[in-house]
Design a protein around this motif. Structure first.
Motif: not given
Length: 662
Positions: A203-219
């Motif tokens: 997860l440490t090297g993959r968290f950013w990919e899932l977080a990218a989807g979450a950040l996209l929703f926030q925007v």
């Protein structure tokens, strides 16, 4: 919360369909159409981050504990039932058709870990990357991505709750997720170069990919339906699809997940934006494609399709093979049928059911824990009882496996004072482990202490090339331990693969050209390296006053006996080479190693050579089976349990000769 957030987005299912189809096409290696199709998983990650954020945003008025419990209730009902069914079915079918072999412990461990959502961690501890050939036979390999998502779910909901609750009052909460995503991206970039297994699986090297989807929703989530420019919408869709396609076609294992995953994540972000923002009534070719009824249905099946496609492929690959046209035609039908059935009778009823345990979060968690534990225990029991369940000839582990079985035959012990306190040290690669039955018999018959040092893939005095440098530290530690334990006159048995492997070379085609090519691989540099490695080991052992015993190159085969001896796999194309080979071919292939052994014997008086070749190949044709049709070999080059017992008298005589014992 605004109404647009509640609306279903059909095109998201279309994107899921694209993701799962890309992964499947990559795994079946269909015409090498999508060498980077594995990046479909990265598309899944971004979609999951977006959809989970949308779902959590609809419950922003809940308190923390109910908020979290309701989330886990929904996630467990969504993920767990189908996963448990597929995992247990996979354990059963593997026990029926796939014998235990050198990767079985790793495979079983990753499967059992998948019941707990940590198979990615087990795989990160292995020695094989996602793209290694050995992983083709791990039916649980694909569960690594589920492990990443499930571990993300342990962290993300609480973070998102804080953002939902305090985003209007504390600006700093807007920075938490972006900072974590950037840190994860940095870890991914660093570990791709230094520890690719961790970068790929954890997860440490993959968290950013899932977080990218979450950040996209926030925007973009709150602005759904606000974009009125068809040109911009079309550009977003086209650009996003172009990036996804670039990942599918060009992504490679060497630069993954960084930087290649950036392309897929960027494409996923553009595609999601393009299907969320446009105002009602916008239409384009891409929009119609993503909302096509068939693609939407595939998207709804995507989870079950992903779960089933890989274990079905592994079982087919082991048994009948995947090269046959009829198998290639049946494979998608079988996977589709299993996925459709799972979606219809397992996923849908359990997600939408109205039973008490499905509606109450605490009850759902309790039932889920019990179910995971029960299914996991059943999987463990199956993995420990394959001998009872297997349909393969290899279920006769006494004859097939070189375990340290206690012998069924009576043991005639040799009592001689010269054997008292004698020790036999065994050092080598998997072929040292392949002598376990032989070593057990030796210990019982002679009363000597046998101490084993085994490291798969780390041959010692291979006679073909320099010993692997990656194994030198471990090997040096082994020899230091021997130096402490050993007494003058003890024997160090160096057991390793000392013939070029033939499996997979030319399949059914076998001629002088192939043999010459194999012999040509033994270059002068490799021969010099082989001699230097041998002299380094032998000189140190001779200085310690120890005897050295080396097994001369044994016969090997062009196909695996354990894979090509059953009614359900003898037609597999990997078995076309057969389980016999001409003796004169093997004599030619081992001639350079035999010449080096003779030269080393002239140089080192403590070196003894034991040659079991004639016992394993008494005629002009070498076979996987002896005259009684019992297996001499387990696979293409490791001995079977029966093969060990065939060699036992010869091996013991060699030891007695060294120890000057009649």
């Amino acid at each position: 919360m605004r109404e647009p957030l509640l609306a279903y987005i059909p095109a998201i299912d279309g994107l899921r369909a694209i993701a799962v189809l890309a992964v499947i096409v990559f795994h079946v290696d269909f015409l090498d159409l999508m060498p980077g199709g594995f990046t479909g998983v990265d598309l899944f990650f971004v979609i999951s981050g977006y959809v989970i954020s949308q779902s959590l945003s609809l419950r922003s008025d809940m308190r923390l504990v109910p908020f979290l419990m309701d989330f886990y209730r929904r996630r467990l009902l969504r993920i767990l039932p189908a996963l448990l069914v597929v995992l247990l079915t996979s354990f059963l079918f593997c026990a029926l058709f796939m014998p235990q072999f050198w990767l079985s412990d790793q495979i079983n461990n990753s499967g059992l870990a998948a019941f707990l959502g940590v198979s990615n961690i087990v795989l990160a501890w292995s020695t094989d990357t996602y793209f290694s050939p050995g992983n083709d036979l791990n039916p649980y390999l694909h569960t690594w991505s589920l492990g990443v998502e499930e571990q993300f779910y342990l962290i993300f909901p609480a973070l998102y709750f804080v953002w939902l609750r305090y985003r209007t009052r504390l600006k700093m909460v807007w920075m938490v997720l972006p900072l974590m995503a950037v840190a994860s991206l940095g870890v991914s970039a660093y570990e791709t170069q230094t520890d690719q297994l961790a970068a790929f699986y954890l997860l440490t090297g993959r968290f950013w990919e899932l977080a990218a989807g979450a950040l996209l929703f926030q925007v973009v989530g709150p602005k759904r339906g606000s974009l009125r420019s068809r040109t911009v919408a079309t550009a977003l869709l086209s650009g996003g699809f172009g990036l996804l396609l670039a990942g599918f076609l060009f992504a490679g294992g060497n630069g993954f997940p960084f930087p290649w995953a950036l392309i897929t994540v960027g494409g996923a972000g553009l595609m999601i934006t393009a299907v969320v923002l446009p105002a009602q009534g916008y239409h384009s070719v891409w929009q119609h494609l993503l909302q096509a009824p068939l693609l939407i249905y595939v998207g709804r099946l995507s989870y079950s399709l992903y779960l089933w496609h890989w274990p079905v492929l592994v079982v087919l690959r082991w048994t009948v093979g995947t090269e046959l046209l009829v198998v290639q035609l049946l494979y998608p039908l079988v996977v589709w049928g299993l996925a459709a059935g799972t979606y219809r009778f397992i996923e849908t009823p359990l997600r939408s059911g109205q039973a008490f345990w499905q509606k109450q979060a605490w009850a759902t968690v309790m039932v889920s824990v019990v179910a995971a534990g029960s299914f996991g225990w059943a999987g463990y029991w199956i993995s420990q009882n394959t001998e009872r369940l297997s349909l393969s000839q290899t279920r006769d582990t006494y004859n097939w496996y070189a375990y340290s079985h206690y012998p069924r035959e009576p043991i005639d012990k040799i009592n001689d004072e010269r054997l008292l306190e004698r020790q036999l040290f065994v050092v080598g690669d998997s072929h040292a482990a392949g002598y376990r039955t032989l070593l057990k018999l030796t210990s019982l018959r002679l009363g000597v202490k046998v101490i084993e040092y085994e490291q798969g893939g780390c041959g010692v005095v291979t006679l073909m090339e320099a010993d692997p440098t990656r194994c030198l530290a471990r090997r040096e530690a082994d020899f230091k331990d021997i130096a402490v334990r050993a007494k003058p006159g003890d024997i160090v048995f160096l057991a390793s693969l000392r013939m070029p492997e033939l499996q997979g070379r030319g399949r059914a085609r076998w001629n002088e050209e192939v043999i010459d090519k194999i012999l040509d691989e033994q270059t002068l540099d490799r021969s010099v390296g082989a001699r230097r490695s041998a002299e380094s080991v032998l000189s140190s052992l001779q200085a310690a006053g120890l005897n050295v015993l080396i097994d001369a190159p044994k016969p090997l085969l062009r196909a695996s006996a354990n894979r090509c001896s059953d009614w359900f796999n003898h037609m597999n194309p990997v078995c076309a080479a057969g389980l016999t080979i001409n003796r004169d071919v093997l004599e030619r292939l081992r001639a350079p190693q035999m010449r080096l052994l003779e030269a080393l014997q002239r140089e080192y008086s403590n070196l003894h050579v034991w040659d079991p070749f004639a016992l394993l190949c008494p005629g002009s044709i070498c076979s996987a089976y002896d005259a009684d049709q019992l297996p001499l070999f387990f696979d293409s080059n490791h001995l079977s349990g029966h093969g060990n017992r065939v060699l036992e008298p010869s091996f013991i005589n060699e030891l007695l000769k060294i120890w000057n014992t009649p």
